[in-house]
Design a protein around this motif. Structure first.
Motif, PDB file in Angstrom:
ATOM      1  N   PHE A  75       0.865  -1.173   0.000  1.00  0.00           N
ATOM      2  CA  PHE A  75       0.000   0.000   0.000  1.00  0.00           C
ATOM      3  C   PHE A  75       0.905   1.227   0.000  1.00  0.00           C
ATOM      4  N   GLU A  76       0.573   2.174  -0.857  1.00  0.00           N
ATOM      5  CA  GLU A  76       1.435   3.358  -0.967  1.00  0.00           C
ATOM      6  C   GLU A  76       0.609   4.584  -1.330  1.00  0.00           C
ATOM      7  N   GLY A  77       1.163   5.714  -1.010  1.00  0.00           N
ATOM      8  CA  GLY A  77       0.548   6.997  -1.354  1.00  0.00           C
ATOM      9  C   GLY A  77       1.560   8.102  -1.169  1.00  0.00           C
ATOM     10  N   GLY A  78       1.514   9.109  -2.055  1.00  0.00           N
ATOM     11  CA  GLY A  78       2.473  10.196  -1.932  1.00  0.00           C
ATOM     12  C   GLY A  78       2.513  11.082  -3.156  1.00  0.00           C
ATOM     13  N   LEU A  79       3.614  11.811  -3.317  1.00  0.00           N
ATOM     14  CA  LEU A  79       3.787  12.782  -4.393  1.00  0.00           C
ATOM     15  C   LEU A  79       4.885  12.319  -5.337  1.00  0.00           C
ATOM     16  N   THR A  80       4.672  12.583  -6.617  1.00  0.00           N
ATOM     17  CA  THR A  80       5.661  12.279  -7.642  1.00  0.00           C
ATOM     18  C   THR A  80       5.941  13.535  -8.453  1.00  0.00           C
TER      19      THR A  80
ATOM     20  N   SER B 250      -2.317  -0.435   8.283  1.00  0.00           N
ATOM     21  CA  SER B 250      -2.116   0.114   9.625  1.00  0.00           C
ATOM     22  C   SER B 250      -0.685   0.574   9.853  1.00  0.00           C
ATOM     23  N   TYR B 251       0.266   0.038   9.040  1.00  0.00           N
ATOM     24  CA  TYR B 251       1.659   0.417   9.199  1.00  0.00           C
ATOM     25  C   TYR B 251       2.007   1.721   8.481  1.00  0.00           C
ATOM     26  N   LEU B 252       1.081   2.242   7.645  1.00  0.00           N
ATOM     27  CA  LEU B 252       1.365   3.490   6.921  1.00  0.00           C
ATOM     28  C   LEU B 252       1.575   4.674   7.860  1.00  0.00           C
ATOM     29  N   VAL B 253       0.942   4.613   9.037  1.00  0.00           N
ATOM     30  CA  VAL B 253       1.046   5.736   9.977  1.00  0.00           C
ATOM     31  C   VAL B 253       2.270   5.610  10.876  1.00  0.00           C
ATOM     32  N   LYS B 254       3.013   4.535  10.714  1.00  0.00           N
ATOM     33  CA  LYS B 254       4.226   4.373  11.515  1.00  0.00           C
ATOM     34  C   LYS B 254       5.362   5.124  10.829  1.00  0.00           C
ATOM     35  N   ILE B 255       5.609   6.305  11.353  1.00  0.00           N
ATOM     36  CA  ILE B 255       6.627   7.186  10.771  1.00  0.00           C
ATOM     37  C   ILE B 255       7.788   7.273  11.765  1.00  0.00           C
ATOM     38  N   PRO B 256       9.017   7.202  11.336  1.00  0.00           N
ATOM     39  CA  PRO B 256       9.489   7.319   9.952  1.00  0.00           C
ATOM     40  C   PRO B 256       9.648   6.004   9.206  1.00  0.00           C
ATOM     41  N   GLU B 257       9.279   4.865   9.835  1.00  0.00           N
ATOM     42  CA  GLU B 257       9.522   3.577   9.191  1.00  0.00           C
ATOM     43  C   GLU B 257       8.831   3.451   7.832  1.00  0.00           C
ATOM     44  N   SER B 258       7.632   4.042   7.676  1.00  0.00           N
ATOM     45  CA  SER B 258       6.861   3.896   6.433  1.00  0.00           C
ATOM     46  C   SER B 258       7.218   4.924   5.369  1.00  0.00           C
TER      47      SER B 258
END
Length: 485
Positions: A149-154, A347-355
């Motif tokens: 699962f991914e999300g962000g800017l390119t 659920s791991y997407l919110v684990k920052i900075p690991e994600s």
């Protein structure tokens, strides 16, 4: 392999890459073109007369040049509703959008997105070997197959190191300005068409009046011939000749009436509306004095005529296109970057900075072996540049010849009109004389008919001469670059 060998390999790879980049930078030269027609433009339109640069009718706004209120109203309607003009305005919008597109390429593109997927690597591959034995937490192994699962800017950005993109934008600007000048040329042509058709309509109105007067004259001559036949002064042949001439004139009346209807519809089409009567005042047509036209000097055509400015901007755009096509041979530098969150479990997407995941790549690449497409594009742009120069030269030459020819025509049509006026007056007097002699049986019907026909033809030609007088003034006004301001 020791560090010295690694360094040698890196140097060799770097040298090869640099050689390839330099090889890709070799680009053909554009054809050098010279604008000889513009440089050799004569100082005056008439080599025997010196024109005044301060007097140029092409600079006069059309509302000041035309004095007929009805004609001005028709032109104003045409400028609002004419379909050709409206189509041209949309071409300007298209060119404007093209300019914005070229301008946008100078800035990086940034996009946002989200995605998901599922991947199962082969157990006996470099990617899959040993991964599933890894523990993400004590007692919990990484699942197999593995979701993502991914999300962000390119972001992607082509660095304009050779100013190729700026050149393309400048070309788009020139093309846009060229379409604006094209719109001005359409305006100038539209005003000319409305004015010429208006004068032709007034000429038809006056010709219709003349033919009706001629019909009344023939009716009287027919009545006289019948009376003289009863008195045995003429034969039945004379009566039939007058009847035939009367029928011919009545037929001509319907022909002119049809031409008036068609001319009105032609004007309505220019005005972008359905058929309706054209408001006009025909009574003052023959007494209308053509406007005085001042030509200025030929070099002013370059600034006044929109078609010349349009061709000049098209030439500028084509030169920039050649420059941009030449720079396609050079290597391009592109930078791409991504920044976002990535994990195999939502659920791991919110684990920052690991994600947190990011990527930054720079690439310098240029064409090396197969350059046929780039060469073809360059050759096409180069040929279009030469073609645009010829178009520009042709436009300047035609503009000069238009003005020179129109000035000669105006002088000749003025002399023609004066002589036709004298002919008409003399024939009107001859009609009165012939009718008087016919009443007194001192002239036969053929003399009366011939005099009437000659007088009718002369009056029709006089009206046509007046129409040409007014139309040629409009033509030279447009040829000088007037009408669009």
């Amino acid at each position: 392999m020791n560090m010295t060998e690694n360094l040698k390999i890196k140097n060799i790879i770097t040298s090869i890459a640099l050689s390839l980049v330099l090889a890709s930078c070799k680009a053909p030269m554009a054809t050098v073109i010279k604008d000889e027609v513009k440089q050799n433009l004569p100082q005056n339109f008439n080599q025997e007369e010196q024109e005044d640069a301060n007097n140029n009718s092409g600079k006069t706004p059309w509302r000041e040049f035309f004095t007929d209120v009805n004609l001005i109203n028709l032109i104003e309607i045409a400028l609002k509703n004419n379909q050709d003009l409206l189509i041209t305005l949309q071409e300007i919008e298209i060119a404007k959008s093209g300019l914005l597109a070229k301008k946008g390429r100078l800035s990086p593109t940034v996009s946002a997105g989200i995605g998901t997927g599922l991947k199962k690597a082969g157990r006996y591959t470099s990617e899959g070997a040993g991964d599933i034995s890894t523990e993400m937490e004590p007692g919990k192994k990484i699942p197999d197959p593995l979701a993502n699962f991914e999300g962000g800017l390119t972001a992607n950005w082509e660095i304009d190191i050779w100013k190729k993109l700026r050149t393309e934008k400048e070309s788009a600007v020139a093309h846009y300005l060229s379409t604006v000048e094209g719109k001005n040329f359409v305006l100038s042509n539209l005003i000319e068409e409305v004015a010429e058709n208006y004068y032709e309509l007034l000429a038809l109105d006056n010709q219709l009046d003349i033919i009706r007067q001629y019909i009344k004259l023939q009716q009287k001559a027919l009545e006289i011939s019948k009376i003289q036949k009863e008195a045995a002064a003429v034969t039945e042949l004379g009566v039939k000749k007058f009847e035939a001439e009367l029928a011919k004139s009545k037929a001509s009346e319907y022909t002119i009436r049809q031409e008036i209807t068609e001319k009105e519809n032609e004007i309505n089409a220019l005005l972008g509306r359905y058929p309706q009567p054209i408001v006009r005042a025909k009574e003052s047509f023959m007494s209308t004095i053509p406007q005085k036209v001042y030509t200025g000097i030929p070099s002013q055509l370059l600034a006044n005529r929109p078609d010349i400015k349009q061709a000049e901007l098209a030439l500028k755009a084509s030169k920039l296109d050649v420059e941009a096509a030449r720079k396609e041979f050079y290597p391009s530098l592109e930078i791409s970057a991504t920044l976002g969150l990535e994990a195999f479990k939502p659920s791991y997407l919110v684990k920052i900075p690991e994600s947190i995941a990011y990527n930054l790549v720079g690439e310098l690449a240029g064409p090396l072996i197969n350059k046929s497409a780039i060469k073809a594009n360059f050759q096409t742009a180069d040929a279009k540049q030469i073609q645009a120069l010829y178009e520009y030269d042709k436009t300047i030459l035609n503009a000069y010849l238009d003005v020179a020819n129109m000035m000669s025509r105006i002088k000749n049509i003025d002399q023609y009109y004066q002589l036709k006026s004298q002919e008409t007056k003399a024939l009107d007097q001859s009609i009165d004389i012939a009718n008087q002699l016919f009443r007194n049986s001192r002239a036969d019907y053929l003399e009366v008919l011939l005099n009437q026909r000659d007088a009718l033809d002369a009056k029709m030609e006089l009206i046509e001469a007046k129409q040409k007088q007014l139309s040629k003034v409009v033509d030279i006004y447009k040829s000088l670059g007037g009408g669009w301001k």
